[in-house]
Enzyme design. Structure first.
Site, PDB file in Angstrom:
ATOM      1  N   PHE A   1      64.708  60.050  34.680  1.00 53.67           N
ATOM      2  CA  PHE A   1      64.387  61.277  35.421  1.00 53.67           C
ATOM      3  C   PHE A   1      62.889  61.522  35.524  1.00 53.67           C
ATOM      4  O   PHE A   1      62.428  62.658  35.546  1.00 53.67           O
ATOM      5  CB  PHE A   1      65.083  62.496  34.809  1.00 53.67           C
ATOM      6  CG  PHE A   1      66.577  62.348  34.719  1.00 53.67           C
ATOM      7  CD1 PHE A   1      67.362  62.464  35.856  1.00 53.67           C
ATOM      8  CD2 PHE A   1      67.194  62.075  33.506  1.00 53.67           C
ATOM      9  CE1 PHE A   1      68.733  62.311  35.784  1.00 53.67           C
ATOM     10  CE2 PHE A   1      68.570  61.911  33.431  1.00 53.67           C
ATOM     11  CZ  PHE A   1      69.343  62.034  34.566  1.00 53.67           C
TER      12      PHE A   1
ATOM     13  N   LYS B   1      61.139  86.051  22.669  1.00 53.19           N
ATOM     14  CA  LYS B   1      62.495  85.767  22.182  1.00 53.19           C
ATOM     15  C   LYS B   1      62.805  86.508  20.880  1.00 53.19           C
ATOM     16  O   LYS B   1      63.940  86.932  20.673  1.00 53.19           O
ATOM     17  CB  LYS B   1      62.695  84.264  22.032  1.00 53.19           C
ATOM     18  CG  LYS B   1      62.768  83.591  23.390  1.00 53.19           C
ATOM     19  CD  LYS B   1      63.163  82.148  23.357  1.00 53.19           C
ATOM     20  CE  LYS B   1      63.111  81.692  24.796  1.00 53.19           C
ATOM     21  NZ  LYS B   1      63.388  80.391  25.140  1.00 53.19           N
TER      22      LYS B   1
ATOM     23  N   GLU C   1      71.263  85.334  29.326  1.00 53.82           N
ATOM     24  CA  GLU C   1      71.780  83.997  29.025  1.00 53.82           C
ATOM     25  C   GLU C   1      72.506  83.990  27.675  1.00 53.82           C
ATOM     26  O   GLU C   1      72.016  84.544  26.686  1.00 53.82           O
ATOM     27  CB  GLU C   1      70.629  82.982  28.976  1.00 53.82           C
ATOM     28  CG  GLU C   1      69.920  82.826  30.308  1.00 53.82           C
ATOM     29  CD  GLU C   1      68.916  81.672  30.328  1.00 53.82           C
ATOM     30  OE1 GLU C   1      68.719  81.084  31.398  1.00 53.82           O
ATOM     31  OE2 GLU C   1      68.303  81.374  29.269  1.00 53.82           O
TER      32      GLU C   1
ATOM     33  N   GLU D   1      68.660  84.626  25.621  1.00 58.30           N
ATOM     34  CA  GLU D   1      67.451  85.311  26.088  1.00 58.30           C
ATOM     35  C   GLU D   1      67.788  86.011  27.401  1.00 58.30           C
ATOM     36  O   GLU D   1      68.823  85.753  28.005  1.00 58.30           O
ATOM     37  CB  GLU D   1      66.305  84.315  26.318  1.00 58.30           C
ATOM     38  CG  GLU D   1      66.586  83.302  27.412  1.00 58.30           C
ATOM     39  CD  GLU D   1      65.340  82.584  27.915  1.00 58.30           C
ATOM     40  OE1 GLU D   1      64.230  83.092  27.710  1.00 58.30           O
ATOM     41  OE2 GLU D   1      65.494  81.529  28.550  1.00 58.30           O
TER      42      GLU D   1
ATOM     43  N   GLU E   1      67.234  79.414  14.504  1.00 57.97           N
ATOM     44  CA  GLU E   1      68.599  79.920  14.590  1.00 57.97           C
ATOM     45  C   GLU E   1      69.569  78.765  14.436  1.00 57.97           C
ATOM     46  O   GLU E   1      69.181  77.598  14.478  1.00 57.97           O
ATOM     47  CB  GLU E   1      68.817  80.653  15.920  1.00 57.97           C
ATOM     48  CG  GLU E   1      68.654  79.789  17.143  1.00 57.97           C
ATOM     49  CD  GLU E   1      68.685  80.584  18.457  1.00 57.97           C
ATOM     50  OE1 GLU E   1      68.377  81.792  18.463  1.00 57.97           O
ATOM     51  OE2 GLU E   1      69.017  79.962  19.480  1.00 57.97           O
TER      52      GLU E   1
ATOM     53  N   ASN F   1      66.268  86.652  31.224  1.00 60.77           N
ATOM     54  CA  ASN F   1      65.248  86.286  32.206  1.00 60.77           C
ATOM     55  C   ASN F   1      65.091  87.458  33.174  1.00 60.77           C
ATOM     56  O   ASN F   1      66.021  87.811  33.889  1.00 60.77           O
ATOM     57  CB  ASN F   1      65.640  85.012  32.941  1.00 60.77           C
ATOM     58  CG  ASN F   1      65.570  83.798  32.027  1.00 60.77           C
ATOM     59  OD1 ASN F   1      64.714  83.726  31.143  1.00 60.77           O
ATOM     60  ND2 ASN F   1      66.463  82.862  32.204  1.00 60.77           N
TER      61      ASN F   1
HETATM   62  P1  ADP Z   1      64.360  78.529  27.749  1.00 61.64           P
HETATM   63  O1  ADP Z   1      63.474  79.707  27.604  1.00 61.64           O
HETATM   64  O2  ADP Z   1      63.617  77.247  27.706  1.00 61.64           O
HETATM   65  O3  ADP Z   1      65.302  78.668  28.898  1.00 61.64           O
HETATM   66  P2  ADP Z   1      66.683  79.052  26.041  1.00 61.64           P
HETATM   67  O4  ADP Z   1      66.622  79.753  24.732  1.00 61.64           O
HETATM   68  O5  ADP Z   1      67.231  79.824  27.185  1.00 61.64           O
HETATM   69  O6  ADP Z   1      65.223  78.523  26.381  1.00 61.64           O
HETATM   70  O7  ADP Z   1      67.505  77.708  25.851  1.00 61.64           O
HETATM   71  C1  ADP Z   1      67.554  76.686  26.823  1.00 61.64           C
HETATM   72  C2  ADP Z   1      68.684  75.708  26.500  1.00 61.64           C
HETATM   73  O8  ADP Z   1      68.560  75.149  25.182  1.00 61.64           O
HETATM   74  C3  ADP Z   1      70.073  76.325  26.506  1.00 61.64           C
HETATM   75  O9  ADP Z   1      70.620  76.394  27.782  1.00 61.64           O
HETATM   76  C4  ADP Z   1      70.828  75.354  25.604  1.00 61.64           C
HETATM   77  O10 ADP Z   1      71.168  74.185  26.292  1.00 61.64           O
HETATM   78  C5  ADP Z   1      69.817  75.004  24.551  1.00 61.64           C
HETATM   79  N1  ADP Z   1      69.910  75.909  23.377  1.00 61.64           N
HETATM   80  C6  ADP Z   1      69.128  76.965  23.126  1.00 61.64           C
HETATM   81  N2  ADP Z   1      69.452  77.553  21.955  1.00 61.64           N
HETATM   82  C7  ADP Z   1      70.481  76.865  21.432  1.00 61.64           C
HETATM   83  C8  ADP Z   1      71.288  76.987  20.236  1.00 61.64           C
HETATM   84  N3  ADP Z   1      71.065  77.912  19.327  1.00 61.64           N
HETATM   85  N4  ADP Z   1      72.279  76.083  20.041  1.00 61.64           N
HETATM   86  C9  ADP Z   1      72.489  75.110  20.960  1.00 61.64           C
HETATM   87  N5  ADP Z   1      71.782  74.941  22.082  1.00 61.64           N
HETATM   88  C10 ADP Z   1      70.782  75.800  22.338  1.00 61.64           C
HETATM   89  P1  ADP Z   2      65.207  78.928  32.817  1.00 61.29           P
HETATM   90  O1  ADP Z   2      63.885  79.530  32.527  1.00 61.29           O
HETATM   91  O2  ADP Z   2      66.281  79.468  31.933  1.00 61.29           O
HETATM   92  O3  ADP Z   2      65.206  77.435  32.883  1.00 61.29           O
HETATM   93  P2  ADP Z   2      65.603  78.762  35.688  1.00 61.29           P
HETATM   94  O4  ADP Z   2      66.507  77.616  35.629  1.00 61.29           O
HETATM   95  O5  ADP Z   2      65.907  79.861  36.635  1.00 61.29           O
HETATM   96  O6  ADP Z   2      65.590  79.450  34.259  1.00 61.29           O
HETATM   97  O7  ADP Z   2      64.139  78.160  35.949  1.00 61.29           O
HETATM   98  C1  ADP Z   2      63.026  78.865  36.433  1.00 61.29           C
HETATM   99  C2  ADP Z   2      61.822  77.958  36.315  1.00 61.29           C
HETATM  100  O8  ADP Z   2      61.524  77.339  37.565  1.00 61.29           O
HETATM  101  C3  ADP Z   2      60.553  78.657  36.002  1.00 61.29           C
HETATM  102  O9  ADP Z   2      60.440  79.001  34.662  1.00 61.29           O
HETATM  103  C4  ADP Z   2      59.512  77.615  36.444  1.00 61.29           C
HETATM  104  O10 ADP Z   2      59.211  76.668  35.464  1.00 61.29           O
HETATM  105  C5  ADP Z   2      60.166  76.909  37.607  1.00 61.29           C
HETATM  106  N1  ADP Z   2      59.498  77.300  38.887  1.00 61.29           N
HETATM  107  C6  ADP Z   2      58.404  78.050  39.055  1.00 61.29           C
HETATM  108  N2  ADP Z   2      58.063  78.232  40.324  1.00 61.29           N
HETATM  109  C7  ADP Z   2      58.929  77.546  41.035  1.00 61.29           C
HETATM  110  C8  ADP Z   2      59.092  77.339  42.433  1.00 61.29           C
HETATM  111  N3  ADP Z   2      58.308  77.898  43.338  1.00 61.29           N
HETATM  112  N4  ADP Z   2      60.114  76.582  42.838  1.00 61.29           N
HETATM  113  C9  ADP Z   2      60.939  76.040  41.939  1.00 61.29           C
HETATM  114  N5  ADP Z   2      60.834  76.214  40.611  1.00 61.29           N
HETATM  115  C10 ADP Z   2      59.846  76.954  40.141  1.00 61.29           C
HETATM  116 MG    MG Z   3      66.699  80.059  29.210  1.00 60.82          MG
END
Ligand code: ADP
Ligand code: ADP
Ligand code: MG
Length: 661
Positions: free
Chosen positions: A348, A116, A275, A288, A200, A290
């Protein structure tokens, strides 16, 4: 084009990739662990190779075994799906060293975007707007506090190697910042083996909106519009849609162009997602990138008409996309619900077990269900608890939403806890319908946790009417005769008493031209339905309005569910109804003196000892299930009188962990 590819994944995504490969005339190889010997992806593939034991670290994460399986079967390329090895640059290196093709981006793009801190630096250089903050490593909590004060509270503390919502803390003041920094760092160290942390600005009331991009090795990069993924729990997505109800054409273009600029900066090829977090004023900031196919990609496919997996395979084979930005057209609206094996009524918490019933809605041009399970399959504790991804399409958002509500009501899963009631309740929520979304939606709308959907007069009428219809058909003369299927035509006109909650009404039902006429509460309703005994879903119309309800038969009466509302409805002849008032009431067992295990899992810690006085909210025990550690907390103040489970014990659901005085 490849003749054979290996899919280094399991579950719905492996099945989804196999489908496209088949359509392209490419043969497929599945890999599987001990736990997946009977899995759908294994059955669907042309060939399959066993790669190890159930835990992912001993199977789906074993790069060497997977590469050997590809070599042994003569596969020319490997599609990693998402999760597992999909963003692992070392794996890609090994794949290429073995003379195979990785169906995804280059090693350079994966490593640049996997971090990141590094990806934010790159984004800034490429002219992409980033969240204001300190893009660099932070040495200790003193430095963290200093930096947070400069940025201004609230701040977000993040692990540079983070993902899946892990290693992330929000801090509103100095104390939270110190605490958040230390706990995020230790979580990052244990989860990712990398303890670099940055800080941040925390964007208040944000939306998560991301851009799908597609690139080829000839240097073309296109954006395929956005997806809104603001409905999240624990910073993880649950519902996604495309397009976003918040984005106008100008913002879409600006976000799309920045996403393309960033992708070009790393010579991106294949499918990828940039994202962003978007504030109330439509300012957007890079979060970030993906570097893989995303879970929620179906909604983009439904509005663009493109198959992203097909494009990934073509690009990996060296073919150009053969499209320009002008060719990308967004048509209609698509919504996706992630159906998880988790209990929405218990915060959940993941659930495992056998799917004794698994009946998804029929797939049509506007309903798509990506899944890797079948009736009788087992949801195991080893992998992601996702059961299926249900996506619907419509000309408008309203149409896609209506289709989703009906499809969720038709989706019949029994045997394990699942989140369909929660999804149904969100879809029925007026705020969701208005599109007023933010990543705080769930926390704001369900502050005390989910307790079921909202009962409305329409739902109540539908439940009473459907129950009466169902019961009248079941008790009709036809259903008594062997070999005859009961139908509404055989229903006799008679009186019924319909109970729902604490109220009852009397009703009369008789056959009519279109189905049945119900006279209830002084009003008359026309019912039509093709329901026959045995069906687990009631679909029909009441005065022309469509109604879909899930149906479970109880000892007495029916359990009916829609939009997260679930009710017992009993339909009785008047003389039975009168006698019922003499029945004793059932008394529920008092479990408040026990801490029960909420899901099957492994005890990893017991934080109290006998005689301890505990306060409400205090952590009592930690149970691990499905890749997650769940902290079980005291619901109120009390004294621990006995401990019934120990670290290392495997517990069943509702097994007693400890007792209170
Ligand atoms: P990950 O690698 O776990 O997907 P991200 O950086 O993409 O991490 O962030 C995942 C979620 O966390 C975002 O969709 C948002 O809901 C929240 N988030 C991340 N950064 C911020 C920020 N600077 N301010 C508010 N919410 C954030
Ligand atoms: P983010 O990383 O922003 O949350 P996604 O919502 O696309 O993005 O989530 C992808 C995540 O799904 C992976 O980082 C992992 O933790 C999880 N994953 C891994 N393998 C599988 C699988 N076979 N089926 C469903 N989910 C998976
Ligand atoms: Mg993310």
């Amino acid at each position: 084009m490849f003749e054979k590819i290996l899919i280094a994944n399991r579950g719905e995504i492996a099945c989804r990739i196999i489908k496209t490969a088949k359509r392209m005339g490419i043969r497929t190889v599945a890999v599987y662990s001990d736990a997946d010997a009977d899995a759908l992806h294994v059955e669907m593939a042309d060939e399959h190779v066993h790669i190890g034991e159930a835990p992912a670290a001993q199977s789906y994460l074993l790069a060497d075994k997977i590469i050997k399986a590809a070599k042994d079967t003569g596969a020319q390329a490997i599609h990693p799906g998402f999760g597992f090895l999909s963003e692992n640059a070392k794996f890609v290196e090994a794949v290429e060293a073995a003379g195979l093709v990785f169906i995804g981006p280059t090693i350079h793009a994966i490593s640049a975007m996997g971090d990141k801190i590094e990806s934010k630096r790159l984004a800034q250089k490429a002219g992409v707007s980033t969240v204001p903050g300190y893009i660099g490593e932070i040495a200790d909590d003193d430095e963290a506090v200093k930096i947070a004060a400069d940025i201004g509270y609230p701040v977000m503390i993040k692990a540079s190697a983070g993902g899946g919502g892990k290693g992330m803390r929000i801090a509103w003041d100095e104390e939270e910042c110190r605490e958040g920094f230390l706990s995020a760092r230790s979580e990052a160290r244990s989860s990712f083996g990398d303890e670099r942390i940055f800080i941040e600005k925390y964007i208040v009331e944000p939306r998560h909106i991301e851009i799908q991009i597609l690139g080829d090795s000839q240097g073309t990069v296109l954006y395929l519009g956005e997806r809104e993924c603001s409905i999240q729990r624990r910073h993880q997505k649950v519902i996604e849609e495309a397009p976003s109800p918040f984005i106008d054409e100008a913002t879409r273009k600006a976000m799309g162009e920045q996403a393309v600029a960033l992708s070009k900066a790393v010579d991106y090829r294949s499918a990828g997602t940039v994202e962003f977090i978007v504030d109330k004023d439509r300012n957007f900031y890079f979060l970030e990138m993906n570097t893989r196919l995303q879970v929620e990609h179906p909604v983009t496919e439904m509005i663009t008409g493109l198959d992203l997996v097909e494009q990934m395979i073509k690009v990996a084979a060296g073919q150009p996309l053969g499209m320009t930005q002008e060719d990308i057209r967004l048509t209609g609206w698509a919504i996706e619900s992630r159906i998880y094996a988790e209990d929405p009524y218990r915060n959940f918490l993941p659930s495992i077990g056998r799917l004794t019933r698994y009946r998804p809605p029929a797939e049509t041009g506007s309903v798509r269900n990506d899944t890797g399970v079948f009736e009788g399959a087992e949801i195991s504790m080893y992998y992601d608890p996702m059961i299926a991804k249900l996506a619907t399409w419509g000309e408008t958002r309203e149409a896609a939403l209506a289709e989703m509500r009906t499809s969720l009501d038709q989706f019949y899963i029994r045997g394990i806890a699942h989140n369909i009631p929660f999804l149904g309740a969100v879809m029925a929520h007026p705020r969701f319908a208005e599109g007023r979304l933010s990543t705080n939606f769930i926390a704001e709308e369900y502050p005390d946790g989910f307790e079921g959907g909202v009962m409305t007069p329409e739902i109540e009428l539908a439940m009473r009417a459907a129950a009466c219809f169902i019961h009248a058909v079941e008790t009709s003369r036809d259903s008594q005769m062997p070999g005859r299927i009961a139908s509404v035509a055989a229903v006799q006109s008679r009186e019924w008493i319909i109970h729902l909650d604490d109220s009852h009404v009397s009703a009369r039902i008789y056959p009519s031209q279109g189905g049945a006429t119900l006279v209830m509460g002084g009003k008359s309703f026309e019912l039509a339905s093709d329901w026959t005994p045995g069906k687990t879903v009631f679909s029909g119309t009441i005065d022309g309005r469509p109604v879909t309800l899930e149906l479970d038969r109880l000892n007495m009466g029916y359990q009916l569910s829609t939009s997260g509302v679930s009710k017992t409805v009993t339909v009785l002849p008047p003389h039975v109804d009168r006698l019922m008032t003499h029945m004793p009431e059932k008394v529920e067992a008092d479990t408040s003196k026990f801490l029960l295990c909420p899901m099957p899992g492994l005890v990893v810690a017991i934080n109290v000892t006998e005689g301890d006085e505990v306060k409400a909210g205090q952590a009592l025990a930690v149970v691990e299930a499905m890749k997650m550690e769940n902290i079980l907390r005291a619901e109120r103040d009390g004294t621990v009188s006995a401990i019934k489970a120990g670290v290392g014990d495997s517990l069943a659901v509702d097994q007693v962990i400890l007792e209170f005085e």
